[in-house]
Structures are given as structure tokens and as C-alpha cells.
Design a protein around this motif. Structure first.
Motif, PDB file in Angstrom:
ATOM      1  N   PRO A  60       0.815  -1.226   0.000  1.00 19.85           N
ATOM      2  CA  PRO A  60       0.000   0.000   0.000  1.00 19.85           C
ATOM      3  C   PRO A  60       0.841   1.265   0.000  1.00 19.85           C
ATOM      4  CG  PRO A  60      -0.839  -1.580   1.594  1.00 19.85           C
ATOM      5  CD  PRO A  60       0.482  -2.091   1.136  1.00 19.85           C
ATOM      6  N   PHE A  61       1.959   1.292   0.731  1.00 13.29           N
ATOM      7  CA  PHE A  61       2.833   2.466   0.757  1.00 13.29           C
ATOM      8  C   PHE A  61       3.380   2.762  -0.638  1.00 13.29           C
ATOM      9  CE2 PHE A  61       4.093   1.461   5.420  1.00 13.29           C
ATOM     10  CZ  PHE A  61       2.823   1.839   5.827  1.00 13.29           C
ATOM     11  N   LEU A  62       3.879   1.702  -1.286  1.00 12.11           N
ATOM     12  CA  LEU A  62       4.462   1.881  -2.615  1.00 12.11           C
ATOM     13  C   LEU A  62       3.402   2.300  -3.634  1.00 12.11           C
ATOM     14  CD1 LEU A  62       7.098   1.657  -4.196  1.00 12.11           C
ATOM     15  CD2 LEU A  62       6.544  -0.734  -4.655  1.00 12.11           C
ATOM     16  N   LEU A  63       2.231   1.715  -3.550  1.00 14.34           N
ATOM     17  CA  LEU A  63       1.163   2.038  -4.498  1.00 14.34           C
ATOM     18  C   LEU A  63       0.680   3.477  -4.311  1.00 14.34           C
ATOM     19  CD1 LEU A  63      -0.743   1.037  -6.714  1.00 14.34           C
ATOM     20  CD2 LEU A  63      -2.312   0.268  -4.919  1.00 14.34           C
ATOM     21  N   VAL A  64       0.475   3.891  -3.057  1.00 15.17           N
ATOM     22  CA  VAL A  64       0.033   5.266  -2.795  1.00 15.17           C
ATOM     23  C   VAL A  64       1.088   6.268  -3.246  1.00 15.17           C
ATOM     24  CG1 VAL A  64      -0.459   6.921  -0.947  1.00 15.17           C
ATOM     25  CG2 VAL A  64      -1.527   4.672  -0.913  1.00 15.17           C
ATOM     26  N   GLY A  65       2.359   5.977  -2.969  1.00 13.28           N
ATOM     27  CA  GLY A  65       3.433   6.876  -3.390  1.00 13.28           C
ATOM     28  C   GLY A  65       3.511   6.998  -4.904  1.00 13.28           C
ATOM     29  N   TYR A  66       3.367   5.871  -5.607  1.00 12.10           N
ATOM     30  CA  TYR A  66       3.449   5.893  -7.071  1.00 12.10           C
ATOM     31  C   TYR A  66       2.281   6.674  -7.676  1.00 12.10           C
ATOM     32  CZ  TYR A  66       3.294   4.208 -11.882  1.00 12.10           C
ATOM     33  OH  TYR A  66       3.239   4.137 -13.245  1.00 12.10           O
ATOM     34  N   LEU A  67       1.073   6.386  -7.228  1.00  9.79           N
ATOM     35  CA  LEU A  67      -0.098   7.067  -7.783  1.00  9.79           C
ATOM     36  C   LEU A  67      -0.085   8.557  -7.468  1.00  9.79           C
ATOM     37  CD1 LEU A  67      -2.929   4.452  -7.029  1.00  9.79           C
ATOM     38  CD2 LEU A  67      -1.803   4.928  -9.208  1.00  9.79           C
ATOM     39  N   THR A  68       0.323   8.919  -6.264  1.00  5.61           N
ATOM     40  CA  THR A  68       0.363  10.332  -5.893  1.00  5.61           C
ATOM     41  C   THR A  68       1.423  11.070  -6.697  1.00  5.61           C
ATOM     42  OG1 THR A  68      -0.267   9.689  -3.637  1.00  5.61           O
ATOM     43  CG2 THR A  68       0.467  11.943  -3.964  1.00  5.61           C
ATOM     44  N   THR A  69       2.562  10.429  -6.926  1.00  7.39           N
ATOM     45  CA  THR A  69       3.613  11.047  -7.733  1.00  7.39           C
ATOM     46  C   THR A  69       3.153  11.265  -9.166  1.00  7.39           C
ATOM     47  OG1 THR A  69       5.310   9.967  -6.379  1.00  7.39           O
ATOM     48  CG2 THR A  69       6.005  10.835  -8.483  1.00  7.39           C
ATOM     49  N   MET A  70       2.484  10.281  -9.739  1.00  5.45           N
ATOM     50  CA  MET A  70       1.975  10.416 -11.103  1.00  5.45           C
ATOM     51  C   MET A  70       0.932  11.524 -11.188  1.00  5.45           C
ATOM     52  SD  MET A  70       3.683   8.308 -12.908  1.00  5.45           S
ATOM     53  CE  MET A  70       2.726   8.345 -14.411  1.00  5.45           C
ATOM     54  N   LEU A  71       0.050  11.607 -10.190  1.00  4.33           N
ATOM     55  CA  LEU A  71      -0.960  12.664 -10.165  1.00  4.33           C
ATOM     56  C   LEU A  71      -0.317  14.033 -10.086  1.00  4.33           C
ATOM     57  CD1 LEU A  71      -3.902  13.612  -9.946  1.00  4.33           C
ATOM     58  CD2 LEU A  71      -3.760  13.243  -7.483  1.00  4.33           C
ATOM     59  N   SER A  72       0.698  14.165  -9.236  1.00  5.17           N
ATOM     60  CA  SER A  72       1.392  15.442  -9.101  1.00  5.17           C
ATOM     61  C   SER A  72       2.085  15.826 -10.404  1.00  5.17           C
ATOM     62  CB  SER A  72       2.419  15.351  -7.964  1.00  5.17           C
ATOM     63  OG  SER A  72       3.150  16.547  -7.834  1.00  5.17           O
TER      64      SER A  72
END
Length: 233
Positions: free
Chosen positions: A160-172
């Protein structure tokens, strides 16, 4: 050459990010205090928890309300995210270690870093979180480090940490790309692709500020082209 308008937009973005980080820090303190006063909370050393909360509160006040830093910057936000990470690790260590119910507080750091600091810094913080988790879980994982059960448990924790970090980075990154595209469209002429009056005024202001700082004159040259209206028509 970055325009004055572009610089102002970046400063406003950093100010907004800074306010969001401050809210996250207070939220982190509130969640920690709620756990501290909740019945049945597992706390190994109450005084260390209390002292760490007081120190983190003073840290937040110093960065946001004592006005020690008049100008926002990414390195300031980076320092705050690293401080949040260390505070969370300290709290988790004294509230059950790898079995602490506060382990998901790491998500606050990952989201804040992904939104403001980019992919590289987020990956570094994720790597540090992984190392801290393995350090706290060393008595558990030391006996059979490479077993399938331990690997599955680590994946359940960190996926979950890795997935949230990846999706948030892509959104940003998508939001930043959209902002840059809108700024480019507002500063260029659609027909010729050349910079328009808005861009010219911003560049002129930048050069004027540069001349004032260096105490050196600068020259503005204006060219009048004959029969230009015919070309435009």
C-alpha cells in the motif's frame, strides 16, 4: 530564462504546500495523542512519547509560526517530511514496533513527499521507511530472513505504501504538466508561436530586477517593421 510570473506561481505553490504540510503535522500530533489516551493503548515508555510530541509540536511552530523562514522552499518542505518520518518511527518503536497500529502514519509522509518533492525523494523516503521497519522487526525476521512467509508479510505491509506513493507522484506530475502547458499557451501567440505581450512584460520585469540587484544598466531596443500590417493581414 524563468519569468517573474512563473516564479510567483512557484512561490504560491510552495506556500500552499507549506500550509498543507503544517496541517498534516498537526493531524499527525492529534492522531498520536488520541492513541495515547485511548484505553488499552500499547505504550512501552509513556514519557518518551510525551516528550517526543512536545518536541515535534515546537518543531512545527518554529517552521510555520515563529517566522524563522520567510521564504518557502523545497528543501524546507523536505526537512519537514524527514522530521515527520523520524517522529513517526519513534512513536511506532514505543507502541509495539512492527505490530504498532500507528504503522499507517507513514502514509502521511509518503503522500506529502510525492505531492511536493517528486519521485526521487519519495523513493528515498520509502527506502528509509523500509530500513526502519526491518530494524524494528529484526528480532522477528532475523531467524528466517528469506522465508516465504516473511516476504509475503513484508509485501502486505509495504505494497500500500508503494502504491500510494506511485499514484500520488503520477498525479502530481500530471497536474504540473497541465499547469506548464496552460502557462505556455498564455505566454505565446497561437499563430506564430512567438512570445506575446504577457511574456514580454514578465521578462522585462525580470531584467529590471536583475539590473537593480547588480547596479548595472540594461537596454531595451524597439524595432518598427514597415508594412507589418500587410503581413499580419
Amino acid at each position: 530564462m524563468p519569468s517573474t510570473e512563473n516564479t510567483n506561481i512557484e512561490e504560491m505553490e510552495l506556500q500552499g504546500f507549506s500550509r498543507s504540510i503544517a496541517e498534516l503535522e498537526w493531524l499527525l500530533l492529534i492522531l498520536t495523542m488520541l492513541y495515547y489516551v485511548s484505553p488499552g493503548a500499547i505504550i512501552d515508555d509513556q514519557w518518551k512519547i510525551v516528550i517526543s510530541m512536545i518536541m515535534f509540536a515546537f518543531f512545527t511552530l518554529a517552521f510555520h509560526y515563529f517566522n524563522f523562514f520567510r521564504k518557502e522552499s523545497k528543501w524546507k518542505i523536505a526537512v519537514e517530511t524527514w522530521a515527520m518520518l523520524l517522529f513517526i518511527s519513534w512513536i511506532i518503536y514505543y507502541t509495539g514496533g512492527v505490530y504498532s497500529p500507528l504503522l499507517n502514519l507513514y502514509l502521511l509522509v509518503i503522500i506529502a513527499s510525492a505531492l511536493t518533492l517528486g519521485k526521487t525523494t519519495t523513493l528515498l523516503e520509502f527506502a528509509l521507511i523500509t530500513c526502519l521497519y526491518l530494524f524494528m522487526g529484526y528480532p522477528i525476521y532475523a531467524g528466517d530472513t528469506f522465508s516465504t512467509s516473511n516476504f509475503i508479510q513484508l509485501m502486505v505491509v509495504f505494497a500500500p505504501f508503494l502504491l500510494v506513493g506511485y499514484l500520488t507522484t503520477m498525479l502530481s506530475a500530471d497536474v504540473k504538466h497541465g499547469r506548464n502547458l496552460l502557462q505556455l499557451l498564455s505566454e505565446t501567440d497561437d499563430l506564430t508561436g512567438m512570445q506575446n505581450r504577457r511574456s514580454l512584460v514578465a521578462a522585462l520585469e525580470t531584467e529590471m530586477e536583475r539590473a537593480l540587484r547588480s547596479d548595472k544598466p540594461f537596454t531595451l531596443m524597439q524595432v518598427d517593421a514597415d508594412n507589418l500590417k500587410i503581413v499580419n493581414d
